[in-house]
Scaffold this motif. Sequence first.
Motif, PDB file in Angstrom:
ATOM      1  N   ASN A  76       0.913  -1.421   0.228  1.00 33.58           N
ATOM      2  CA  ASN A  76       0.250   0.111  -0.158  1.00 33.58           C
ATOM      3  C   ASN A  76       0.738   1.190  -0.238  1.00 33.58           C
ATOM      4  OD1 ASN A  76      -2.037  -1.947   0.147  1.00 33.58           O
ATOM      5  ND2 ASN A  76      -2.658  -1.046   2.294  1.00 33.58           N
ATOM      6  N   ARG A  77       0.878   2.514  -0.581  1.00 35.44           N
ATOM      7  CA  ARG A  77       0.783   3.490   0.004  1.00 35.44           C
ATOM      8  C   ARG A  77       0.103   5.038   0.340  1.00 35.44           C
ATOM      9  NH1 ARG A  77       2.692   4.749  -6.520  1.00 35.44           N
ATOM     10  NH2 ARG A  77       2.842   6.218  -5.918  1.00 35.44           N
ATOM     11  N   ASN A  90       2.312  11.544  -2.899  1.00 34.35           N
ATOM     12  CA  ASN A  90       3.552  10.534  -2.087  1.00 34.35           C
ATOM     13  C   ASN A  90       3.492  11.151  -0.746  1.00 34.35           C
ATOM     14  OD1 ASN A  90       4.292   8.438  -1.037  1.00 34.35           O
ATOM     15  ND2 ASN A  90       5.287   7.581  -3.051  1.00 34.35           N
ATOM     16  N   ILE A  91       3.128  10.554   0.548  1.00 31.42           N
ATOM     17  CA  ILE A  91       3.085  11.108   1.489  1.00 31.42           C
ATOM     18  C   ILE A  91       4.888  10.921   1.791  1.00 31.42           C
ATOM     19  CG2 ILE A  91       3.058   9.041   3.042  1.00 31.42           C
ATOM     20  CD1 ILE A  91       1.061  11.327   4.878  1.00 31.42           C
ATOM     21  N   LEU A  92       5.431  10.399   1.537  1.00 32.49           N
ATOM     22  CA  LEU A  92       6.348  10.206   1.457  1.00 32.49           C
ATOM     23  C   LEU A  92       7.308  10.852   0.958  1.00 32.49           C
ATOM     24  CD1 LEU A  92       7.551   6.742   0.602  1.00 32.49           C
ATOM     25  CD2 LEU A  92       7.024   7.490   2.962  1.00 32.49           C
ATOM     26  N   TYR A 149      -4.838   9.174   2.293  1.00 30.69           N
ATOM     27  CA  TYR A 149      -5.559   7.912   2.168  1.00 30.69           C
ATOM     28  C   TYR A 149      -4.226   6.677   1.937  1.00 30.69           C
ATOM     29  CZ  TYR A 149      -9.549  10.557   1.204  1.00 30.69           C
ATOM     30  OH  TYR A 149     -10.654  11.226   1.127  1.00 30.69           O
ATOM     31  N   ASN A 150      -4.704   5.612   2.138  1.00 30.40           N
ATOM     32  CA  ASN A 150      -3.719   4.316   1.678  1.00 30.40           C
ATOM     33  C   ASN A 150      -4.654   3.415   0.719  1.00 30.40           C
ATOM     34  OD1 ASN A 150      -2.087   2.052   2.377  1.00 30.40           O
ATOM     35  ND2 ASN A 150      -2.569   1.805   4.495  1.00 30.40           N
ATOM     36  N   LEU A 151      -3.806   3.186   0.048  1.00 29.92           N
ATOM     37  CA  LEU A 151      -4.352   3.253  -1.752  1.00 29.92           C
ATOM     38  C   LEU A 151      -3.131   1.835  -1.355  1.00 29.92           C
ATOM     39  CD1 LEU A 151      -4.896   5.960  -3.155  1.00 29.92           C
ATOM     40  CD2 LEU A 151      -6.060   4.931  -1.958  1.00 29.92           C
ATOM     41  N   SER A 152      -4.265   0.960  -2.283  1.00 27.40           N
ATOM     42  CA  SER A 152      -3.545  -0.502  -2.454  1.00 27.40           C
ATOM     43  C   SER A 152      -3.192   0.361  -3.730  1.00 27.40           C
ATOM     44  CB  SER A 152      -4.248  -1.598  -2.019  1.00 27.40           C
ATOM     45  OG  SER A 152      -5.355  -1.820  -3.844  1.00 27.40           O
ATOM     46  N   ALA A 153      -2.066  -0.805  -4.218  1.00 26.02           N
ATOM     47  CA  ALA A 153      -1.087  -0.666  -5.866  1.00 26.02           C
ATOM     48  C   ALA A 153      -2.450  -0.845  -6.435  1.00 26.02           C
ATOM     49  CB  ALA A 153       0.404  -1.620  -6.246  1.00 26.02           C
ATOM     50  N   MET A 193      -4.441   7.793 -10.956  1.00 25.67           N
ATOM     51  CA  MET A 193      -5.986   7.904 -10.124  1.00 25.67           C
ATOM     52  C   MET A 193      -6.722   7.014  -9.421  1.00 25.67           C
ATOM     53  SD  MET A 193      -7.302  10.583 -14.369  1.00 25.67           S
ATOM     54  CE  MET A 193      -7.065  11.365 -14.430  1.00 25.67           C
ATOM     55  N   ALA A 194      -7.011   6.837  -8.360  1.00 21.84           N
ATOM     56  CA  ALA A 194      -7.365   5.701  -7.456  1.00 21.84           C
ATOM     57  C   ALA A 194      -9.390   6.925  -6.976  1.00 21.84           C
ATOM     58  CB  ALA A 194      -6.981   6.247  -6.316  1.00 21.84           C
TER      59      ALA A 194
END
Length: 161
Positions: free
Chosen positions: A5-6, A21-23, A102-106, A127-128
Motif C-alpha cells: 500500500n501507498r 505520495n506522503i513520503l 488515504y492508504n491505497l493499494s497498488a 488515478m484512484a
Amino acid sequence: MIEENREFLTFVLDGEEFGLNILAVQEIRVWSPVTDIPNTPDYIKGVINLRGVIVPIIDLRKRFNKKPADHTSDNVFIILKDKSIENSVVVGVFVDRVSDVYNLSASSIKPSPDFGRDIDSQFIDGMATVDEKIIVLLDTMKLLDVRELYQLSGDLNKLVS
C-alpha cells in the motif's frame, strides 16, 4: 503475495482533489507572505525562509493553468522533499486546502486515460477512486521539474549568501 500500500496526502485545488505520495511531504505550513523573486516563471510565487533554508513556492493553480483565487485561511504550503536523494531541493506547493490522507493499494491505482495531445498530463501518476470520488495522483518529481528547481535553488542560495 502481499500487495504493498501507498499513502497519499490529498489536497483540493479549484474544487478538484489531488494526491501526493506522503513520503515526499516534509510538512504542511499555513499561508505566510512570500518574497518575490524577479525573472522567475509566473507559477513560482516566490520564496520563504524555512529554518534557514530558502524554499521556492510553486502556485499549483498557475502551474496547472487554473483561474486564480483569493487567499483564504485554508490555504497552505505543502513542503516537499525527495527523501531518496541526498541534498535534494526542498520545494513548497501552494494549494487551496489539505483534504485527507488515504492508504491505497497498488491495485486501486489506475493509469490515467489518454487525454490526447491538447491536455498536458505529464504531472499525472495515476488515478484512484475513494468513496465515489476520483483522486488525481500526481508524480511529484515531474510536477516539481527538479532540473529547473535545482538551477533556481542554486541561484537563490547565491542571492542570500
